[in-house]
Design a protein around this motif. Sequence first.
Motif, PDB file in Angstrom:
ATOM      1  N   ALA A  96      27.638  37.629  40.059  1.00  0.00           N
ATOM      2  CA  ALA A  96      28.244  37.496  38.734  1.00  0.00           C
ATOM      3  C   ALA A  96      29.497  38.345  38.674  1.00  0.00           C
ATOM      4  N   GLY A  97      30.542  37.774  38.085  1.00  0.00           N
ATOM      5  CA  GLY A  97      31.794  38.507  37.998  1.00  0.00           C
ATOM      6  C   GLY A  97      32.621  38.081  36.816  1.00  0.00           C
ATOM      7  N   GLY A  98      33.912  38.499  36.863  1.00  0.00           N
ATOM      8  CA  GLY A  98      34.770  38.289  35.716  1.00  0.00           C
ATOM      9  C   GLY A  98      35.838  37.222  35.878  1.00  0.00           C
ATOM     10  N   ALA A  99      36.072  36.757  37.097  1.00  0.00           N
ATOM     11  CA  ALA A  99      37.139  35.792  37.307  1.00  0.00           C
ATOM     12  C   ALA A  99      36.812  34.892  38.485  1.00  0.00           C
ATOM     13  N   LEU A 100      37.289  33.655  38.415  1.00  0.00           N
ATOM     14  CA  LEU A 100      36.978  32.656  39.439  1.00  0.00           C
ATOM     15  C   LEU A 100      37.503  33.072  40.808  1.00  0.00           C
TER      16      LEU A 100
END
Length: 119
Positions: free
Chosen positions: A98-102
């Motif tokens: 899971a993260g913040g940007a593609l």
Amino acid sequence: QVQLVESGGGLVQTGGSLSLSCALSGRTFSTYVMAWFRQAPGKEREFVAAISRSGTNTRYADSVKGRFTISRDNAKNTVVLQMISLKPEDTAVYSCAAGGALWGSFFYWGQGTQVTVSS
């Protein structure tokens, strides 16, 4: 604390199919970009696929394009990786993240699930 739990790995023959699932708990699932990575024995971890928060945008490693599909269900806090036409070189431990940007970095990781493709 965010927790990611993968399921669905196993042993499959060349040309077969598998579907991996990853459930996120602890935070709001829809706020995260989700991705799948894999690591084969003796190799570096490599990116496989990622999907945007809404599911509208995706990206794939060249090695899996046309064979793998990433999708998500924000109501079920789940991301899925559907894999077809599997090859022995797809053998690896697959982990969701899971993260913040593609195209950005990912900061929460699951433990992984083993996928083995026999020739």
